[in-house]
Design an enzyme around this catalytic site. Sequence first.
Site, PDB file in Angstrom:
ATOM      1  N   ASN A   1      45.519  55.785  40.110  1.00  0.00           N
ATOM      2  CA  ASN A   1      44.849  56.452  38.993  1.00  0.00           C
ATOM      3  C   ASN A   1      43.341  56.227  39.072  1.00  0.00           C
ATOM      4  O   ASN A   1      42.877  55.265  39.678  1.00  0.00           O
ATOM      5  CB  ASN A   1      45.404  55.923  37.676  1.00  0.00           C
TER       6      ASN A   1
ATOM      7  N   GLU B   1      34.684  42.511  33.175  1.00  0.00           N
ATOM      8  CA  GLU B   1      34.886  43.445  34.297  1.00  0.00           C
ATOM      9  C   GLU B   1      33.923  44.620  34.297  1.00  0.00           C
ATOM     10  O   GLU B   1      33.646  45.202  33.259  1.00  0.00           O
ATOM     11  CB  GLU B   1      36.330  43.956  34.222  1.00  0.00           C
TER      12      GLU B   1
ATOM     13  N   GLU C   1      36.608  48.068  41.832  1.00  0.00           N
ATOM     14  CA  GLU C   1      37.611  49.127  41.846  1.00  0.00           C
ATOM     15  C   GLU C   1      37.021  50.488  42.211  1.00  0.00           C
ATOM     16  O   GLU C   1      37.764  51.399  42.558  1.00  0.00           O
ATOM     17  CB  GLU C   1      38.338  49.210  40.491  1.00  0.00           C
TER      18      GLU C   1
ATOM     19  N   HIS D   1      42.933  46.744  41.667  1.00  0.00           N
ATOM     20  CA  HIS D   1      43.104  47.789  40.657  1.00  0.00           C
ATOM     21  C   HIS D   1      44.289  48.664  41.069  1.00  0.00           C
ATOM     22  O   HIS D   1      44.602  48.776  42.240  1.00  0.00           O
ATOM     23  CB  HIS D   1      41.818  48.632  40.637  1.00  0.00           C
TER      24      HIS D   1
ATOM     25  N   LYS E   1      44.300  42.665  29.127  1.00  0.00           N
ATOM     26  CA  LYS E   1      42.922  43.158  29.275  1.00  0.00           C
ATOM     27  C   LYS E   1      42.681  44.274  28.269  1.00  0.00           C
ATOM     28  O   LYS E   1      43.584  45.059  27.985  1.00  0.00           O
ATOM     29  CB  LYS E   1      42.720  43.690  30.692  1.00  0.00           C
TER      30      LYS E   1
ATOM     31  N   ASP F   1      40.666  48.644  45.313  1.00  0.00           N
ATOM     32  CA  ASP F   1      41.974  49.290  45.255  1.00  0.00           C
ATOM     33  C   ASP F   1      42.305  49.804  46.649  1.00  0.00           C
ATOM     34  O   ASP F   1      41.637  50.705  47.151  1.00  0.00           O
ATOM     35  CB  ASP F   1      41.884  50.445  44.241  1.00  0.00           C
TER      36      ASP F   1
ATOM     37  N   GLU G   1      47.178  44.378  39.052  1.00  0.00           N
ATOM     38  CA  GLU G   1      47.044  44.981  37.725  1.00  0.00           C
ATOM     39  C   GLU G   1      48.361  45.642  37.301  1.00  0.00           C
ATOM     40  O   GLU G   1      49.209  45.942  38.137  1.00  0.00           O
ATOM     41  CB  GLU G   1      45.921  46.042  37.772  1.00  0.00           C
TER      42      GLU G   1
ATOM     43  N   ASP H   1      36.869  44.879  29.902  1.00  0.00           N
ATOM     44  CA  ASP H   1      36.487  45.820  30.957  1.00  0.00           C
ATOM     45  C   ASP H   1      35.550  46.880  30.396  1.00  0.00           C
ATOM     46  O   ASP H   1      35.933  47.647  29.517  1.00  0.00           O
ATOM     47  CB  ASP H   1      37.767  46.472  31.505  1.00  0.00           C
TER      48      ASP H   1
ATOM     49  N   LYS I   1      39.556  47.251  26.776  1.00  0.00           N
ATOM     50  CA  LYS I   1      38.321  47.965  27.074  1.00  0.00           C
ATOM     51  C   LYS I   1      37.214  47.542  26.121  1.00  0.00           C
ATOM     52  O   LYS I   1      37.468  47.257  24.940  1.00  0.00           O
ATOM     53  CB  LYS I   1      38.553  49.476  26.964  1.00  0.00           C
TER      54      LYS I   1
END
Length: 388
Positions: A54, A238, A264, A321, A182, A291, A340, A212, A184
């Site tokens: 993603n 992050e 990431e 990630h 985690k 990632d 993750e 993050d 945002k």
Amino acid sequence: MPRIISIHEGTIPISSSIANAYIDFSRMDCSIVAIVSDVVRDGRPLVGYGFSSNGRYSASDIIRRRIAPRLVEADPGSLLTGDGVTFDPVKALSVMTSGEKPGGHGERSVAVGVLDMALHDLAAKIEDKPLYRWLSDRHALGEPDESVFVYAAGGYYAPGKTLKDLQEEMRRFLGLGYTTVKMKIGGASLTEDLRRIEAVLDVVDGSRLAVDANGRFDLATALAYGKALEPYALAWYEEPGDPLDHALHATLAEQYPGPLATGENLFSLQDARNLLRYAGMRPDRDIIQIDPVLSYGLAEYLRIHAMLRRHGWSPRRCIPHGGHQFALHISAALKLGGNESYPGEFEPTGGFTDDAVVEDGRIRLPDLPGIGFENKAKLHQVFQSLHT
Ligand SMILES: [Mg+2]
């Protein structure tokens, strides 16, 4: 000698109503591929499957017009291990990137990564081993980890989402067996974000909460958040600034004593090396989140790891990630710090096998040959419809 018979490619939505500080995911899609081989097992050809992580959109055109034809047209021997038994994704990486100039990695690293995942799935299936075992054996990595630390990434912004809802979400993650969560930040004011963080700290300890910012902050904002976050002694802070603004990161690292995490949105060995050279990354505490699927696949990730070791970094400081089954195998084989996870999001590609259980923040590896998509029913169905 195994050969590729055909490569099939498609695009599927992985839409979700969630949003971070930078984008909403309501229009996100991803590429999926199936590589059909001439190796027959139980009356059916062995097929390797791959998808893109993603965060980047599908790379169909690049897969279909450039990368897949190079594999299909290659001398079959050039794609195989030295003993000719199975596919060698490291050799395939050279084939897939032939004719590509260096630098400007863009979306082609995603296209290559999707096919690299399918080649790894296929290579391990041909030798009838789960991917993590196959990687340990083929790359002489020693005994793999039997289980992998996973943390629950959530805490997204959503219209009408209250502090109580946020706390409920985190309690749900803990109830599922996760120990670290985690959330945002950067999609609201600092004052509002601190209120959100303090609400979550009523549910989990600071050492088990990561935040993050998704690359949102300029230097002044990154420093202001750093100062405000410091007393909470969080698990990590992050992607504070733009992924390529290494000077911002280096300045923050001088002032923020806690762990920082990033990577990431860096998609190559060269980008990862620049991160170590210029971003003030501290090998005793910071976390690298590159990632493998978005950055030319696991074959490139192995090169990145060799480079990290030369710079004195332990693989345990890497937590990729992506939140999927492929990265779980990689984490176990390379003995990374974890992986993750986005419980319930980015379906059907995200998440682990249907019978996966999180226990005390860890997931055990599946026993199936390859990556184990055959035990992820909805995704397997989507993959099969590509080639049957
Ligand atoms: Mg992130």
